[in-house]
Enzyme design. Structure first.
Site, PDB file in Angstrom:
ATOM      1  N   CYS A  30       1.062  -1.847   0.308  1.00 17.04           N
ATOM      2  CA  CYS A  30       0.311   0.038  -0.158  1.00 17.04           C
ATOM      3  C   CYS A  30       1.203   1.584  -0.042  1.00 17.04           C
ATOM      4  O   CYS A  30       0.381   2.033  -0.406  1.00 17.04           O
ATOM      5  CB  CYS A  30      -1.105   0.278   0.905  1.00 17.04           C
ATOM      6  SG  CYS A  30      -2.482  -0.841   0.981  1.00 17.04           S
ATOM      7  N   HIS A  31       2.048   1.935   0.974  1.00 16.43           N
ATOM      8  CA  HIS A  31       2.899   2.355   0.605  1.00 16.43           C
ATOM      9  C   HIS A  31       4.301   2.382   0.005  1.00 16.43           C
ATOM     10  O   HIS A  31       4.647   3.733   0.215  1.00 16.43           O
ATOM     11  CB  HIS A  31       2.974   2.821   2.541  1.00 16.43           C
ATOM     12  CG  HIS A  31       1.610   2.862   3.656  1.00 16.43           C
ATOM     13  ND1 HIS A  31       1.031   3.701   3.192  1.00 16.43           N
ATOM     14  CD2 HIS A  31       1.462   1.680   4.107  1.00 16.43           C
ATOM     15  CE1 HIS A  31      -0.138   3.411   4.420  1.00 16.43           C
ATOM     16  NE2 HIS A  31       0.244   2.178   4.576  1.00 16.43           N
ATOM     17  N   CYS A  79      -3.585  -0.936  10.449  1.00 11.91           N
ATOM     18  CA  CYS A  79      -3.573  -1.646   9.000  1.00 11.91           C
ATOM     19  C   CYS A  79      -3.172  -2.529   9.495  1.00 11.91           C
ATOM     20  O   CYS A  79      -3.400  -3.925   7.733  1.00 11.91           O
ATOM     21  CB  CYS A  79      -1.907  -1.112   8.553  1.00 11.91           C
ATOM     22  SG  CYS A  79      -2.271   0.939   7.916  1.00 11.91           S
ATOM     23  N   CYS A 128       4.391  14.035  36.912  1.00 14.87           N
ATOM     24  CA  CYS A 128       5.223  14.694  35.740  1.00 14.87           C
ATOM     25  C   CYS A 128       6.430  16.012  35.626  1.00 14.87           C
ATOM     26  O   CYS A 128       7.140  15.435  35.574  1.00 14.87           O
ATOM     27  CB  CYS A 128       4.487  14.705  34.422  1.00 14.87           C
ATOM     28  SG  CYS A 128       3.974  12.827  34.424  1.00 14.87           S
ATOM     29  N   ARG A 177       7.687   3.919  29.199  1.00 18.88           N
ATOM     30  CA  ARG A 177       9.152   4.959  29.469  1.00 18.88           C
ATOM     31  C   ARG A 177       8.038   6.017  30.737  1.00 18.88           C
ATOM     32  O   ARG A 177       7.859   5.763  32.252  1.00 18.88           O
ATOM     33  CB  ARG A 177       9.018   6.102  28.346  1.00 18.88           C
ATOM     34  CG  ARG A 177      10.120   6.830  29.216  1.00 18.88           C
ATOM     35  CD  ARG A 177      11.390   7.485  29.764  1.00 18.88           C
ATOM     36  NE  ARG A 177      11.643   7.682  30.714  1.00 18.88           N
ATOM     37  CZ  ARG A 177      12.924   6.716  31.952  1.00 18.88           C
ATOM     38  NH1 ARG A 177      13.904   7.184  30.432  1.00 18.88           N
ATOM     39  NH2 ARG A 177      13.501   6.573  33.220  1.00 18.88           N
ATOM     40  N   CYS A 182       7.932   5.900  34.759  1.00 18.08           N
ATOM     41  CA  CYS A 182       8.357   6.624  35.528  1.00 18.08           C
ATOM     42  C   CYS A 182       7.343   6.325  36.833  1.00 18.08           C
ATOM     43  O   CYS A 182       7.476   7.215  37.656  1.00 18.08           O
ATOM     44  CB  CYS A 182       7.835   7.789  34.488  1.00 18.08           C
ATOM     45  SG  CYS A 182       9.896   8.380  33.640  1.00 18.08           S
TER      46      CYS A 182
END
Lengths: 156, 283
Positions: free
Chosen positions: B101-102, B136, B199, B240, B244
């Protein structure tokens, strides 16, 4: 641990009074300060020193620099340097700051070390899994006293 | 090349044990002497509490910084190579590959990473690259989903990022994406866990400061996926985030959860203006 039990036993015999620990929920803060020993016993500065540097206990140097602890690697810069802390604060104030710094400094980043509930998504230590309140406090009453005794040695 | 990599890791470890690792905060990043990376930029208007934004690369040691300056030294590029094979490999009931497709990823995927996470009108949801890749795979290829942080998935996001390197991050936060963005913002400022840390406590109030042996960055995501020397693997943003939050002694959210998708969009938007940099190298 063994050592701690011994200190407690001595303190109790010496004063002759019944040893009474103040539970985390029962601590009374006076403008952020706590007058009475949380364990009912005096603190041991050497044991407090170990709590300050240990990652699994206070891990205080994660955020604070302390010249007298420079043999332990890696001191953080998040909180103020603690050199001379005993010149700036009384014993009762230091006890309050270590037990629950939020009572002294509104909204501070410093964790409360003697608190068991009121958390958002509390976890089981560092597992990432859920835990039910009340949690064990980060430090025991005696460990707080030991840390306070250590902080009282920080004079300039 | 392997030898050289091992050597820089050894240097890092040696330095780490004896003295605080020094970062060259003034260095500039040019990859392969060709791709110029914007590692400092004015903060976007919606990031009220910062005036300037920095890539995490700025806060790493000179040795770690250097590993990202040449694709031969960047261990994350091995993931890109392995994803190139997947790109062309037919998988699933429809007899198709990504390339069916791409066509050429270098051309068709250029600019894609810079605008993700992105609102998908048809699905009526904000989608991360991982979600789009799996869409996809399932609906167009008739293939199985990849796991959020599985090697094949993270490698594919590395390939898609790599072809946009140097382009400015530019995720949209208005229109239908706004609600998700607001939710992500709320999570960013919530103080989770027994350590009661958000955060923002670490990455907004204290970037540039040491927290024990770690030099705190702004926690930007423009460098993802990130090759971490510590784990010797490529890592997704959600992995990640999980680490954290776990470090605050909290119950984490799951990878691919609505909370982390919202946080992904919000954190990405804080980096609008920094270059796409993945796969990057961090400690």
């Amino acid at each position: 641990m063994k050592h701690r039990a011994l200190t407690l036993a001595c303190a109790v015999t010496l004063t002759g009074a019944a040893w009474a620990e103040t539970a985390p929920e029962a601590v009374s803060y006076d403008y952020g300060a706590v007058a009475e020993s949380l364990s009912g016993a005096p603190g041991d500065p050497e044991a407090g020193r170990a709590v300050m540097v240990s990652r699994g206990l206070g891990n205080c140097i994660a955020c604070h620099e302390v010249t007298a602890l420079s043999d332990a690697p890696f001191h953080g810069e998040v909180g103020p340097m603690l050199d001379g802390a005993a010149d700036r604060w009384t014993e009762a104030e230091l006890r309050g700051i270590v037990a629950n710094a939020k009572m002294m400094f509104d909204g501070t980043m410093m964790p409360a070390f003697y608190k068991t509930s009121g958390y958002i998504r509390p976890g089981d230590a560092f597992t990432g899994k859920a835990a039910t309140e009340p949690l064990p406090p980060l430090l025991t009453a005696q460990q707080i006293e030991d840390v306070v005794a250590y902080l009282l040695t920080l004079k300039e | 090349m392997k030898n050289k990599m091992l050597r820089s890791v050894a240097v890092l470890v040696a330095v780490g044990l004896s003295a605080p690792v020094l970062a060259d905060e003034d260095a500039d990043l040019v990859i392969n002497e060709e791709i110029e990376i914007t590692v400092r930029a004015p903060a976007p208007d919606h990031t009220e509490n910062l005036s300037e934004i920095f890539s995490g690369w700025v806060f790493r040691s000179a040795e770690t910084q250097a590993m990202q300056m040449d694709d031969f030294d960047n261990p994350g590029m091995i993931g890109v190579e392995s994803a190139m094979a997947d790109w062309a490999a037919v998988d699933g009931s429809e007899g198709k590959s990504c390339a069916s497709c791409h066509e050429d990823a270098e051309t068709s995927m250029k600019g894609v990473r810079a605008v993700y996470p992105k609102w998908n009108e048809e699905a009526g949801e904000v989608r991360t690259l991982e979600m789009q890749i799996n869409d996809c795979r399932t609906t167009r290829m008739g293939a199985e989903e990849w796991k959020w942080s599985g090697d094949d998935m993270v490698d594919m996001t590395a390939l898609i990022s790599s072809v946009s390197r140097g382009m400015p991050m530019n995720v949209a936060i208005d229109g239908p994406a706004r609600e998700t963005w607001e939710k992500g913002k709320e999570i960013y400022y919530t103080r989770y866990g027994q350590l009661e840390l958000a955060c923002a406590n670490c990455h907004e109030d204290n970037y540039g400061n040491m927290i024990r042996a770690d030099h705190l960055s702004q926690g930007q995501t423009n460098g993802f996926p990130v090759y971490r020397l510590k784990t010797a693997s490529l890592n997704s943003t959600h992995k990640r985030f999980r680490g954290c939050i776990r470090d605050t002694r909290a119950e984490t959210f799951a990878e691919g959860s609505p909370e982390f998708i919202a946080l992904d969009l919000y954190v990405a938007s804080r980096g609008n203006g920094l270059s796409v940099e993945g796969p990057s190298v961090r400690n």
